[in-house]
Enzyme design. Structure first.
Site, PDB file in Angstrom:
ATOM      1  N   ASN A 136      43.904  49.678  54.967  1.00 11.19           N
ATOM      2  CA  ASN A 136      42.561  50.173  54.628  1.00 11.19           C
ATOM      3  C   ASN A 136      42.449  50.658  53.179  1.00 11.19           C
ATOM      4  O   ASN A 136      41.366  50.620  52.601  1.00 11.19           O
ATOM      5  CB  ASN A 136      42.216  51.315  55.602  1.00 11.19           C
ATOM      6  CG  ASN A 136      41.069  52.154  55.102  1.00 11.19           C
ATOM      7  OD1 ASN A 136      39.898  51.804  55.258  1.00 11.19           O
ATOM      8  ND2 ASN A 136      41.396  53.290  54.469  1.00 11.19           N
TER       9      ASN A 136
ATOM     10  N   TYR B 253      35.968  43.980  42.025  1.00 11.03           N
ATOM     11  CA  TYR B 253      36.104  44.376  43.434  1.00 11.03           C
ATOM     12  C   TYR B 253      35.941  43.145  44.339  1.00 11.03           C
ATOM     13  O   TYR B 253      36.727  42.933  45.263  1.00 11.03           O
ATOM     14  CB  TYR B 253      35.044  45.437  43.760  1.00 11.03           C
ATOM     15  CG  TYR B 253      35.075  45.939  45.177  1.00 11.03           C
ATOM     16  CD1 TYR B 253      36.040  46.853  45.592  1.00 11.03           C
ATOM     17  CD2 TYR B 253      34.143  45.496  46.114  1.00 11.03           C
ATOM     18  CE1 TYR B 253      36.059  47.317  46.910  1.00 11.03           C
ATOM     19  CE2 TYR B 253      34.152  45.955  47.419  1.00 11.03           C
ATOM     20  CZ  TYR B 253      35.115  46.870  47.816  1.00 11.03           C
ATOM     21  OH  TYR B 253      35.143  47.327  49.116  1.00 11.03           O
ATOM     22  N   GLY B 254      34.911  42.341  44.035  1.00 11.71           N
ATOM     23  CA  GLY B 254      34.664  41.139  44.840  1.00 11.71           C
ATOM     24  C   GLY B 254      35.855  40.187  44.828  1.00 11.71           C
ATOM     25  O   GLY B 254      36.266  39.677  45.873  1.00 11.71           O
ATOM     26  N   VAL B 255      36.433  39.980  43.644  1.00 12.03           N
ATOM     27  CA  VAL B 255      37.589  39.067  43.566  1.00 12.03           C
ATOM     28  C   VAL B 255      38.785  39.668  44.319  1.00 12.03           C
ATOM     29  O   VAL B 255      39.511  38.968  45.035  1.00 12.03           O
ATOM     30  CB  VAL B 255      37.954  38.754  42.096  1.00 12.03           C
ATOM     31  CG1 VAL B 255      39.281  37.991  42.005  1.00 12.03           C
ATOM     32  CG2 VAL B 255      36.832  37.958  41.427  1.00 12.03           C
TER      33      VAL B 255
ATOM     34  N   VAL C 120      29.241  51.882  54.424  1.00 12.81           N
ATOM     35  CA  VAL C 120      29.631  53.142  55.060  1.00 12.81           C
ATOM     36  C   VAL C 120      29.544  54.316  54.072  1.00 12.81           C
ATOM     37  O   VAL C 120      30.022  54.209  52.937  1.00 12.81           O
ATOM     38  CB  VAL C 120      31.079  53.026  55.602  1.00 12.81           C
ATOM     39  CG1 VAL C 120      31.460  54.291  56.365  1.00 12.81           C
ATOM     40  CG2 VAL C 120      31.218  51.806  56.502  1.00 12.81           C
TER      41      VAL C 120
HETATM   42  P1  NAP Z   1      37.197  56.025  50.087  1.00 13.21           P
HETATM   43  O1  NAP Z   1      36.429  57.037  50.831  1.00 13.21           O
HETATM   44  O2  NAP Z   1      37.184  56.016  48.602  1.00 13.21           O
HETATM   45  O3  NAP Z   1      38.701  56.081  50.610  1.00 13.21           O
HETATM   46  C1  NAP Z   1      39.676  55.251  50.084  1.00 13.21           C
HETATM   47  C2  NAP Z   1      41.022  55.688  50.596  1.00 13.21           C
HETATM   48  O4  NAP Z   1      42.022  54.830  50.030  1.00 13.21           O
HETATM   49  C3  NAP Z   1      41.373  57.121  50.186  1.00 13.21           C
HETATM   50  O5  NAP Z   1      42.103  57.729  51.211  1.00 13.21           O
HETATM   51  C4  NAP Z   1      42.245  56.884  48.968  1.00 13.21           C
HETATM   52  O6  NAP Z   1      43.145  57.947  48.701  1.00 13.21           O
HETATM   53  C5  NAP Z   1      42.998  55.656  49.432  1.00 13.21           C
HETATM   54  N1  NAP Z   1      43.718  54.994  48.337  1.00 13.21           N
HETATM   55  C6  NAP Z   1      43.249  54.529  47.166  1.00 13.21           C
HETATM   56  N2  NAP Z   1      44.254  54.054  46.428  1.00 13.21           N
HETATM   57  C7  NAP Z   1      45.394  54.233  47.140  1.00 13.21           C
HETATM   58  C8  NAP Z   1      46.757  53.953  46.909  1.00 13.21           C
HETATM   59  N3  NAP Z   1      47.187  53.410  45.772  1.00 13.21           N
HETATM   60  N4  NAP Z   1      47.647  54.244  47.889  1.00 13.21           N
HETATM   61  C9  NAP Z   1      47.244  54.803  49.040  1.00 13.21           C
HETATM   62  N5  NAP Z   1      45.972  55.121  49.307  1.00 13.21           N
HETATM   63  C10 NAP Z   1      45.058  54.835  48.365  1.00 13.21           C
HETATM   64  O7  NAP Z   1      36.732  54.551  50.488  1.00 13.21           O
HETATM   65  P2  NAP Z   1      36.251  53.936  51.889  1.00 13.21           P
HETATM   66  O8  NAP Z   1      34.815  53.615  51.741  1.00 13.21           O
HETATM   67  O9  NAP Z   1      36.729  54.753  53.025  1.00 13.21           O
HETATM   68  O10 NAP Z   1      37.020  52.545  51.862  1.00 13.21           O
HETATM   69  C11 NAP Z   1      38.081  52.200  52.755  1.00 13.21           C
HETATM   70  C12 NAP Z   1      38.230  50.688  52.725  1.00 13.21           C
HETATM   71  O11 NAP Z   1      37.024  50.059  53.174  1.00 13.21           O
HETATM   72  C13 NAP Z   1      38.487  50.124  51.323  1.00 13.21           C
HETATM   73  O12 NAP Z   1      39.420  49.080  51.401  1.00 13.21           O
HETATM   74  C14 NAP Z   1      37.115  49.602  50.908  1.00 13.21           C
HETATM   75  O13 NAP Z   1      37.207  48.601  49.933  1.00 13.21           O
HETATM   76  C15 NAP Z   1      36.601  49.085  52.244  1.00 13.21           C
HETATM   77  N6  NAP Z   1      35.155  48.933  52.329  1.00 13.21           N
HETATM   78  C16 NAP Z   1      34.325  50.008  52.227  1.00 13.21           C
HETATM   79  C17 NAP Z   1      32.951  49.851  52.360  1.00 13.21           C
HETATM   80  C18 NAP Z   1      31.991  51.011  52.300  1.00 13.21           C
HETATM   81  O14 NAP Z   1      30.752  50.784  52.390  1.00 13.21           O
HETATM   82  N7  NAP Z   1      32.451  52.235  52.182  1.00 13.21           N
HETATM   83  C19 NAP Z   1      32.410  48.551  52.572  1.00 13.21           C
HETATM   84  C20 NAP Z   1      33.273  47.472  52.668  1.00 13.21           C
HETATM   85  C21 NAP Z   1      34.643  47.670  52.562  1.00 13.21           C
HETATM   86  P3  NAP Z   1      42.824  59.104  47.602  1.00 13.21           P
HETATM   87  O15 NAP Z   1      42.017  60.158  48.316  1.00 13.21           O
HETATM   88  O16 NAP Z   1      44.183  59.549  47.194  1.00 13.21           O
HETATM   89  O17 NAP Z   1      42.047  58.461  46.481  1.00 13.21           O
END
Ligand code: NAP
Length: 276
Positions: free
Chosen positions: A89, A193-195, A230
């Site tokens: 994730n 991000y898209g890529v 989300v």
């Molecule tokens: P978020 O709230 O920013 O959370 C991201 C999480 O990833 C945080 O716990 C962050 O930790 C962790 N992270 C980042 N870099 C890391 C690393 N190098 N090693 C370990 N953990 C790391 O984002 P989110 O919206 O929950 O996103 C979760 C996933 O869903 C992502 O892959 C995102 O691309 C995908 N996604 C999200 C959405 C949306 O609408 N939110 C839509 C489509 C896909 P820190 O707290 O330390 O930064």
């Protein structure tokens, strides 16, 4: 060595990952590991779940750091002899108005979202036990970014024979092309991000194929998914789904019953397989 089943969620101190851990604590029969790159933020998140009466365990994991990945691998191998559920994730996204040069955004985004996810898979997939589930959190943005690629790139990314090495070469080329300022001329869309998420979706398709070729009898199901839009730090407060709602599709894929023979190697959103 423990016979208990074990689930691991990367980047789960907040956002969707945290909600996935919460749901797994309620529904998964076994130990659930909340992981975070920062132990303080991770332990705080575990404590928050404890207040809700839920028991998650913690292990440090920075997906950008191979040593950290290998420490988790060795821990899982020694304590559980492998793992049953892996949810990739962890991810990052630059804000739309971020002023960092595009080449920097490309390098940093690809490092975590694609190369980090790939490194986790390289180290942990061999440990996934029969009937295990692997969920790679990608995004619908991978679809729109794919449509923004040149026909030649689209063909490569949709190919059923593309190898992991070829995908890595393409992802590396994207970063290099942004540094040379030629990425659009070379057929790439204007979204790092898209890529990076094209990379995650295609990697999932390749890995599922490899499981079919090398471990068919193990019945492991591996998919990419989109959680939806989300409300998290990444997407902001205007998004339509709560983190718990965003966790639904990843958790559905993580908990597919042991007699399910699919989905596998698919891209899934709202619990529905989408055409790539
Ligand atoms: P978020 O709230 O920013 O959370 C991201 C999480 O990833 C945080 O716990 C962050 O930790 C962790 N992270 C980042 N870099 C890391 C690393 N190098 N090693 C370990 N953990 C790391 O984002 P989110 O919206 O929950 O996103 C979760 C996933 O869903 C992502 O892959 C995102 O691309 C995908 N996604 C999200 C959405 C949306 O609408 N939110 C839509 C489509 C896909 P820190 O707290 O330390 O930064």
């Amino acid at each position: 060595m423990s016979n208990v089943q074990v689930a691991v969620v990367t980047g789960s101190n907040k956002g969707i990952g945290f909600a996935i851990v919460r749901a797994l604590c309620k529904q998964f029969q076994g130990d659930v590991y909340l992981t975070a790159r920062d132990p303080g933020r991770g332990q705080e998140a575990v404590a928050k779940l404890q207040e809700e009466g839920l028991r998650a365990l913690f292990h440090q994991l920075d997906v950008d750091d191979l040593q950290s990945i290998r420490a988790l691998r060795d821990f899982l191998k020694e304590k559980y002899g492998g793992l049953n559920v892996l949810v990739n994730n962890a991810g990052i996204a630059f804000k739309v108005h971020d002023t960092a040069p595009f080449a920097t955004q490309a390098e940093v985004t690809l490092k975590t979202n694609f190369f980090g996810t790939r490194n986790i898979c390289t180290e942990l997939l061999p440990l996934v036990k029969p009937y295990g589930k692997v969920v790679n959190v990608s995004s619908m943005v991978s679809h729109s970014a794919l449509r923004g690629c040149s026909q030649e790139l689209q063909q490569k990314f949709r190919s059923n024979t593309i190898t992991e090495d070829e995908l890595v070469q393409l992802m590396t080329k994207f970063v290099e092309d942004t540094k040379k300022g030629v990425h659009e001329k070379e057929g790439w869309p204007n979204t790092a991000y898209g890529v990076s998420k094209i990379g995650v979706t295609v990697l999932s398709r390749i890995q599922a194929r490899m499981l079919d070729e090398k471990r068919k009898g193990d019945h492991i199901l591996l998919n990419a998914c989109c959680p939806g839009w989300v409300r998290t730090d990444m997407a902001g407060p205007k998004a339509t789904k709560s983190p718990d709602e965003g966790a639904e599709t990843p958790v559905y894929l993580a908990l597919l019953p042991s007699d399910a023979d699919g989905p596998h190697g698919q891209f899934v959103s709202d619990k529905t397989v989408r055409t790539w």
